[in-house]
Enzyme design. Structure first.
Site, short mmCIF file in Angstrom:
data_model
loop_
_atom_site.label_atom_id
_atom_site.label_comp_id
_atom_site.label_asym_id
_atom_site.label_seq_id
_atom_site.Cartn_x
_atom_site.Cartn_y
_atom_site.Cartn_z
N TYR A 52 -2.72 -1.08 10.39
CA TYR A 52 -2.63 -1.27 8.94
C TYR A 52 -1.30 -0.76 8.40
CZ TYR A 52 -4.00 -1.06 4.00
OH TYR A 52 -4.06 -1.24 2.64
N SER A 81 0.86 -1.20 0.00
CA SER A 81 0.00 0.00 0.00
C SER A 81 0.89 1.24 0.00
CB SER A 81 -0.86 0.00 1.27
OG SER A 81 -1.43 1.28 1.48
P1 NAD Z 1 -11.27 -6.10 -0.61
O1 NAD Z 1 -11.88 -5.99 0.74
O2 NAD Z 1 -12.16 -6.09 -1.79
O3 NAD Z 1 -10.36 -7.42 -0.72
C1 NAD Z 1 -9.73 -8.02 0.34
C2 NAD Z 1 -9.92 -9.52 0.17
O4 NAD Z 1 -9.16 -10.20 1.17
C3 NAD Z 1 -11.37 -9.97 0.34
O5 NAD Z 1 -11.74 -10.76 -0.76
C4 NAD Z 1 -11.38 -10.78 1.63
O6 NAD Z 1 -12.30 -11.86 1.61
C5 NAD Z 1 -9.95 -11.29 1.63
N1 NAD Z 1 -9.50 -11.70 2.96
C6 NAD Z 1 -9.58 -11.00 4.13
N2 NAD Z 1 -9.08 -11.74 5.14
C7 NAD Z 1 -8.66 -12.91 4.59
C8 NAD Z 1 -8.06 -14.08 5.12
N3 NAD Z 1 -7.79 -14.19 6.42
N4 NAD Z 1 -7.78 -15.09 4.27
C9 NAD Z 1 -8.06 -15.01 2.94
N5 NAD Z 1 -8.64 -13.92 2.39
C10 NAD Z 1 -8.94 -12.90 3.21
O7 NAD Z 1 -10.21 -4.93 -0.68
P2 NAD Z 1 -9.08 -4.59 -1.76
O8 NAD Z 1 -9.02 -3.13 -1.84
O9 NAD Z 1 -9.27 -5.37 -3.00
O10 NAD Z 1 -7.76 -5.06 -0.99
C11 NAD Z 1 -6.82 -5.96 -1.55
C12 NAD Z 1 -5.43 -5.62 -1.04
O11 NAD Z 1 -5.06 -4.34 -1.54
C13 NAD Z 1 -5.31 -5.53 0.50
O12 NAD Z 1 -4.09 -6.10 0.90
C14 NAD Z 1 -5.32 -4.04 0.75
O13 NAD Z 1 -4.65 -3.69 1.93
C15 NAD Z 1 -4.57 -3.56 -0.48
N6 NAD Z 1 -4.76 -2.13 -0.78
C16 NAD Z 1 -5.98 -1.67 -1.16
C17 NAD Z 1 -6.12 -0.31 -1.45
C18 NAD Z 1 -7.43 0.28 -1.90
O14 NAD Z 1 -7.53 1.52 -1.96
N7 NAD Z 1 -8.45 -0.49 -2.23
C19 NAD Z 1 -5.03 0.53 -1.35
C20 NAD Z 1 -3.81 0.02 -0.94
C21 NAD Z 1 -3.69 -1.33 -0.67
#
Ligand code: NAD
Length: 261
Positions: A158, A145
């Site tokens: 986080y 991130s």
């Molecule tokens: P999201 O909530 O759509 O996806 C997260 C996924 O992780 C979900 O499908 C959830 O079921 C899964 N998950 C959670 N706990 C779990 C576990 N214990 N075992 C297996 N799966 C698990 O959100 P996203 O935005 O797609 O996030 C994906 C990644 O991107 C994360 O690591 C998040 O920190 C990172 N990220 C997202 C953003 C953003 O703005 N969306 C920015 C920076 C980083």
């Protein structure tokens, strides 16, 4: 599209929504074999499998919690059993919750560290162990991130987890470069996914976030998936141990834009 990815096998954790879903579908477009790890809705995963097959790729959904050693090792076993290889590991599963740090409970701290940091460690360890055993010059992509470098009040756990993911990536990149295994971080900025649904449903909050992005808009999951495909492909063959920020310039001090400061 990257021709060399065709027929490669990838695991994507937390792949039933958001960024993970977009990466899995993009890998399908690359005609790869994809293990779609999920914790939630199986029906959605079945739709993804069909979509990937319609692109000429192959996919299998595997339920599993990335904080469980047993479940993560089952993901690698599934890649081997279904497709006979593991070439690309994407540690994407992640969670966050907003709490002022003075009220952050140990339970919340542990939960976020467990999924974001320990889950990434387990995914890296199991994948790299397999790649070494089978002499595969694999690629590991950890979804970090912008908050591996931008401090984030109210999201202490986080930010700490993503800072940790950065060091996991850099350390493993160094350790396994002699084996030809590349380990990189992909650092999204603000992306339109379920993790941000509540934030972005408020137009004022959304505008506030947009003001932090030099390119001026919230990213699409497909834009992160495109960066993941490049990191997985041989087009990035000389790249290891970096964080590729796909963030619309968010890490570049947008408040200085226009000569302010
Ligand atoms: P999201 O909530 O759509 O996806 C997260 C996924 O992780 C979900 O499908 C959830 O079921 C899964 N998950 C959670 N706990 C779990 C576990 N214990 N075992 C297996 N799966 C698990 O959100 P996203 O935005 O797609 O996030 C994906 C990644 O991107 C994360 O690591 C998040 O920190 C990172 N990220 C997202 C953003 C953003 O703005 N969306 C920015 C920076 C980083």
């Amino acid at each position: 599209m990257y021709k060399d990815l065709e027929g490669n096998t990838a695991i994507v954790t937390g792949a039933s929504s958001g960024i993970g879903r977009a990466i899995a579908l993009r890998f399908g477009q690359e005609k790869m074999n994809v293990i779609i790890n999920y914790l939630g809705n199986e029906q959605e995963v079945q739709q993804m499998v069909s979509e990937i097959e319609s692109y000429g790729g192959k996919a299998v959904g595997v339920y599993g919690d990335v904080t469980s050693e047993e479940d993560v090792s089952k993901l690698v076993a599934a890649a081997h059993d279904h497709f006979g290889s593991l070439d690309v590991m994407v540690n994407n599963a992640g969670i966050e919750n907003e709490v002022p740090s003075e009220n952050l409970s140990l339970k919340d701290w542990r939960k976020v560290l467990d999924v974001n940091l320990t889950g990434t460690f387990l995914g890296c360890r199991e994948a790299i162990d397999y790649m070494i055993e089978h002499q595969i010059k694999g690629r590991v992509i950890n979804i970090s991130s912008v908050h591996e470098t931008i401090p984030w009040p109210h999201f202490l756990h986080y930010a700490a987890s993503k800072g940790g993911v950065k060091m996991i990536t850099e350390t493993l990149a160094l350790e396994f470069a002699p084996k030809g295994i590349r380990v990189n971080n992909l650092g999204p900025g603000a992306i339109d996914t379920p993790i941000n649904a509540a934030k972005f449903s408020d137009p004022e909050a959304k505008k506030g976030v947009e003001s932090l992005i030099p390119l001026g808009y919230i990213g699409r999951p497909e834009e992160i998936a495109a960066a993941a495909a490049w990191l997985a492909s041989s087009e990035s063959s000389y790249v290891t141990g970096i964080t590729l920020f796909a963030d619309g310039g968010m890490t570049k001090y947008p408040s200085f834009q226009g000569g302010h400061g």
